[in-house]
Design a protein around this motif. Sequence first.
Motif, short mmCIF file in Angstrom:
data_model
loop_
_atom_site.label_atom_id
_atom_site.label_comp_id
_atom_site.label_asym_id
_atom_site.label_seq_id
_atom_site.Cartn_x
_atom_site.Cartn_y
_atom_site.Cartn_z
N CYS A 121 0.76 -1.26 0.05
CA CYS A 121 -0.09 -0.07 -0.09
C CYS A 121 0.98 1.21 0.04
O CYS A 121 0.68 1.98 -0.64
CB CYS A 121 -0.71 0.02 1.22
N GLN A 122 1.79 1.36 0.70
CA GLN A 122 2.71 2.45 0.94
C GLN A 122 3.45 2.40 -0.43
O GLN A 122 3.78 3.72 -0.98
CB GLN A 122 3.72 2.23 1.98
N ASN A 123 4.01 1.45 -0.91
CA ASN A 123 4.73 1.65 -2.44
C ASN A 123 3.83 2.14 -3.46
O ASN A 123 4.37 3.00 -4.21
CB ASN A 123 5.16 0.11 -2.52
N LEU A 137 -1.31 5.94 8.15
CA LEU A 137 -2.83 5.75 8.79
C LEU A 137 -3.46 5.32 7.49
O LEU A 137 -4.50 4.54 7.98
CB LEU A 137 -3.24 7.32 9.43
N LYS A 138 -3.51 6.09 6.65
CA LYS A 138 -4.29 5.55 5.53
C LYS A 138 -4.19 3.93 5.17
O LYS A 138 -5.41 3.32 4.80
CB LYS A 138 -4.14 6.44 4.43
N CYS A 139 -2.70 3.63 5.04
CA CYS A 139 -2.98 2.15 4.69
C CYS A 139 -3.00 1.28 5.70
O CYS A 139 -3.39 0.14 5.62
CB CYS A 139 -1.05 2.11 4.22
N GLY A 144 -6.81 -3.06 7.39
CA GLY A 144 -7.48 -3.57 8.61
C GLY A 144 -6.97 -3.42 10.04
O GLY A 144 -7.15 -4.29 10.65
N ILE A 145 -6.00 -2.59 10.01
CA ILE A 145 -5.27 -2.45 11.20
C ILE A 145 -5.85 -1.15 12.09
O ILE A 145 -6.17 0.02 11.43
CB ILE A 145 -3.86 -1.90 11.07
N ASP A 146 -6.08 -1.28 13.17
CA ASP A 146 -6.69 -0.34 14.17
C ASP A 146 -5.36 0.37 14.72
O ASP A 146 -4.97 -0.05 15.49
CB ASP A 146 -7.72 -0.75 15.13
N TRP A 147 -4.79 1.40 14.06
CA TRP A 147 -3.45 1.80 14.30
C TRP A 147 -3.33 2.37 15.65
O TRP A 147 -2.53 2.09 16.43
CB TRP A 147 -3.11 2.86 13.26
N GLY A 160 1.44 7.91 13.80
CA GLY A 160 1.71 7.57 12.45
C GLY A 160 3.28 7.92 12.26
O GLY A 160 3.68 7.98 11.22
N SER A 161 4.05 8.90 13.10
CA SER A 161 5.14 9.27 12.81
C SER A 161 6.17 8.61 12.44
O SER A 161 7.31 8.84 11.96
CB SER A 161 5.54 10.49 14.12
#
Length: 227
Positions: A121-123, A137-139, A144-147, A160-161
């Motif tokens: 997703c990041q790539n 946070l978007k990815c 499906g991760i509750d960050w 998310g830093s």
Amino acid sequence: MRTALLLLFIVPIAARAFRLPPFFSQDAARHSFVDDVKVPIQLGVMSRCPDALLCEDVFNNVLKRVADRVDISLVYVAKLDKEEETFGVKCMHGPEECAGNVQQLCVWKHEPSAWWEFVQCQNYEGRQEIGKPDLTLKCAKAVGIDWENSGAGECAGSDGSGTGSEGVALLKESVALGHKLGIDCTVLINGEQVCIHDGTWKNCENGHSVGDFVKQINAEYDRLNTV
């Protein structure tokens, strides 16, 4: 050395991103009840590196064929540097790459079944976006991760830093391992360097296509599981 990683062309992400199968492990000790021996695969990467993105893209297709036979992980290429206050590591493509490395390591450790999809997703969003909190946070949401309430978020930073203390420690460990293995953007199968991508494929005695890697993995799997 040119920058690199694997690009996954997924539109939309949820439809095409490869999700690792149940009980797929980045840590064989977590699933010691599995009878067969998985083939360790290590990819030497930098999260914002074009070479690494390419390697990950190739292995996205490799995993579609042999995911249940391998134990894959990413080893991050950087330099340990005590003068770098935030990470203690100097990354070739800047601090955002260090943050991206941390984010991926934390998902690998705490959300292993969603880890590969998170990396892809990041790539997909482009290497210049990797490491940015908004993309993290978007990815996380996309896979499906509750960050904020997950171990991954606590590890990398709930904002998310990519600066969480656990994640920074994981990055230092990964970089130290890369130095020990002597790798750049390298493919290792069961600890043996089988291919390098540095602008182009190099030192790939047994080939560098998806089929070539699948063949090598299957041969090593059979060897490891021969009674």
